[in-house]
Design a protein around this motif. Structure first.
Motif, PDB file in Angstrom:
ATOM      1  N   GLN A 112      -5.843  10.946   2.900  1.00  0.00           N
ATOM      2  CA  GLN A 112      -6.872   9.982   2.530  1.00  0.00           C
ATOM      3  C   GLN A 112      -6.726   9.682   1.047  1.00  0.00           C
ATOM      4  O   GLN A 112      -6.792  10.599   0.222  1.00  0.00           O
ATOM      5  N   MET A 113      -6.534   8.421   0.718  1.00  0.00           N
ATOM      6  CA  MET A 113      -6.309   8.020  -0.669  1.00  0.00           C
ATOM      7  C   MET A 113      -7.426   7.077  -1.105  1.00  0.00           C
ATOM      8  O   MET A 113      -7.580   5.990  -0.530  1.00  0.00           O
ATOM      9  N   ASP A 114      -8.191   7.489  -2.066  1.00  0.00           N
ATOM     10  CA  ASP A 114      -9.308   6.702  -2.586  1.00  0.00           C
ATOM     11  C   ASP A 114      -9.072   6.347  -4.049  1.00  0.00           C
ATOM     12  O   ASP A 114      -8.287   6.991  -4.733  1.00  0.00           O
ATOM     13  N   ASN A 115      -9.790   5.322  -4.502  1.00  0.00           N
ATOM     14  CA  ASN A 115      -9.683   4.888  -5.895  1.00  0.00           C
ATOM     15  C   ASN A 115      -8.219   4.724  -6.309  1.00  0.00           C
ATOM     16  O   ASN A 115      -7.772   5.252  -7.343  1.00  0.00           O
ATOM     17  N   LEU A 116      -7.488   3.983  -5.528  1.00  0.00           N
ATOM     18  CA  LEU A 116      -6.058   3.818  -5.766  1.00  0.00           C
ATOM     19  C   LEU A 116      -5.792   3.081  -7.065  1.00  0.00           C
ATOM     20  O   LEU A 116      -6.547   2.178  -7.454  1.00  0.00           O
ATOM     21  N   GLU A 117      -4.702   3.475  -7.714  1.00  0.00           N
ATOM     22  CA  GLU A 117      -4.274   2.888  -8.980  1.00  0.00           C
ATOM     23  C   GLU A 117      -2.885   2.293  -8.810  1.00  0.00           C
ATOM     24  O   GLU A 117      -2.150   2.677  -7.886  1.00  0.00           O
ATOM     25  N   GLU A 118      -2.515   1.374  -9.688  1.00  0.00           N
ATOM     26  CA  GLU A 118      -1.206   0.729  -9.567  1.00  0.00           C
ATOM     27  C   GLU A 118      -0.070   1.750  -9.617  1.00  0.00           C
ATOM     28  O   GLU A 118       0.949   1.571  -8.947  1.00  0.00           O
ATOM     29  N   GLN A 119      -0.252   2.818 -10.367  1.00  0.00           N
ATOM     30  CA  GLN A 119       0.801   3.835 -10.450  1.00  0.00           C
ATOM     31  C   GLN A 119       0.919   4.668  -9.185  1.00  0.00           C
ATOM     32  O   GLN A 119       1.815   5.509  -9.077  1.00  0.00           O
ATOM     33  N   ASP A 120       0.043   4.455  -8.203  1.00  0.00           N
ATOM     34  CA  ASP A 120       0.184   5.122  -6.911  1.00  0.00           C
ATOM     35  C   ASP A 120       1.187   4.395  -6.008  1.00  0.00           C
ATOM     36  O   ASP A 120       1.515   4.890  -4.925  1.00  0.00           O
ATOM     37  N   THR A 121       1.669   3.247  -6.445  1.00  0.00           N
ATOM     38  CA  THR A 121       2.647   2.500  -5.663  1.00  0.00           C
ATOM     39  C   THR A 121       3.907   3.325  -5.445  1.00  0.00           C
ATOM     40  O   THR A 121       4.406   3.971  -6.364  1.00  0.00           O
ATOM     41  N   GLY A 122       4.398   3.307  -4.213  1.00  0.00           N
ATOM     42  CA  GLY A 122       5.615   4.044  -3.912  1.00  0.00           C
ATOM     43  C   GLY A 122       5.803   4.214  -2.424  1.00  0.00           C
ATOM     44  O   GLY A 122       4.985   3.761  -1.614  1.00  0.00           O
ATOM     45  N   LEU A 123       6.900   4.883  -2.083  1.00  0.00           N
ATOM     46  CA  LEU A 123       7.198   5.200  -0.697  1.00  0.00           C
ATOM     47  C   LEU A 123       6.690   6.615  -0.424  1.00  0.00           C
ATOM     48  O   LEU A 123       7.077   7.561  -1.105  1.00  0.00           O
ATOM     49  N   TYR A 124       5.821   6.752   0.550  1.00  0.00           N
ATOM     50  CA  TYR A 124       5.159   8.018   0.847  1.00  0.00           C
ATOM     51  C   TYR A 124       5.799   8.669   2.063  1.00  0.00           C
ATOM     52  O   TYR A 124       5.963   8.029   3.111  1.00  0.00           O
ATOM     53  N   PHE A 125       6.148   9.946   1.892  1.00  0.00           N
ATOM     54  CA  PHE A 125       6.796  10.716   2.943  1.00  0.00           C
ATOM     55  C   PHE A 125       5.944  11.932   3.300  1.00  0.00           C
ATOM     56  O   PHE A 125       5.376  12.568   2.413  1.00  0.00           O
ATOM     57  N   CYS A 126       5.935  12.283   4.578  1.00  0.00           N
ATOM     58  CA  CYS A 126       5.428  13.596   4.952  1.00  0.00           C
ATOM     59  C   CYS A 126       6.639  14.504   5.178  1.00  0.00           C
ATOM     60  O   CYS A 126       7.737  14.039   5.489  1.00  0.00           O
ATOM     61  N   ALA A 127       6.403  15.793   5.012  1.00  0.00           N
ATOM     62  CA  ALA A 127       7.493  16.754   5.121  1.00  0.00           C
ATOM     63  C   ALA A 127       6.962  18.077   5.647  1.00  0.00           C
ATOM     64  O   ALA A 127       5.822  18.460   5.366  1.00  0.00           O
ATOM     65  N   LYS A 128       7.816  18.757   6.387  1.00  0.00           N
ATOM     66  CA  LYS A 128       7.467  20.046   6.972  1.00  0.00           C
ATOM     67  C   LYS A 128       8.115  21.165   6.151  1.00  0.00           C
ATOM     68  O   LYS A 128       9.297  21.112   5.814  1.00  0.00           O
TER      69      LYS A 128
END
Length: 122
Positions: free
Chosen positions: A80-96
Motif C-alpha cells: 500500500q503506497m500513500d502520499n506518493l512523491e515523484e521520486q517514487d517513480t520506478g519499476l516495482y518488483f516483488c521478491a522471495k
C-alpha cells in the motif's frame, strides 16, 4: 520455485495512492519472507515482511507512507503506497527470500517477478 506476478502499477499524481499486489503460484508462499524492491534506475529495497507477517522492515525513503502486508491464504503480497512523491517513480518488483526471515541484501532473494511500473507525475 514460486512464480511471482506483480500488478497494480499506474500513473498517479503526487499525493495519490496505489496498492500493488504480487500473486505467487505454488503452495510454499507462506514459508518465505518477501520483499518489494524498486529500480529507478538503481535497485532499492523498499519493504520486507517475514513469512508469518509478524515482522516488517521499511526503507527510510518510504517509512510512514508505504505498508507491506501479506495474505498467506491467498498467496499474495501487497504494498500500500500513500502520499506518493515523484521520486517514487520506478519499476516495482516483488521478491522471495531464501528463508522465513527477510534480509536487507538483494542477493538473498532468489525469486523475482517481472515488475510493475509506477509513475508519479502531475
Amino acid at each position: 520455485q514460486l512464480q511471482l506476478v506483480e500488478s497494480g502499477g499506474a500513473l498517479v499524481q503526487p499525493g495519490g495512492s496505489l496498492r500493488l499486489s504480487c500473486a505467487a503460484s505454488g503452495s510454499t508462499f507462506s514459508l518465505y519472507a518477501m520483499a518489494w524492491f524498486r529500480r529507478a534506475p538503481e535497485r532499492e529495497l523498499l519493504a520486507a515482511i517475514s513469512a508469518n507477517g509478524d515482522t516488517t522492515y521499511y526503507a527510510d525513503s518510504v517509512k510512514g507512507r508505504f505498508t507491506i502486508s501479506r495474505d498467506n491464504g491467498l498467496n499474495t503480497l501487497y504494498l500500500q503506497m500513500d502520499n506518493l512523491e515523484e521520486q517514487d517513480t520506478g519499476l516495482y518488483f516483488c521478491a522471495k527470500s531464501g528463508g522465513p526471515m527477510y534480509s536487507l541484501a538483494h542477493y538473498s532473494y532468489d525469486n523475482w517477478g517481472q515488475g510493475t511500473q509506477v509513475t508519479v507525475s502531475s
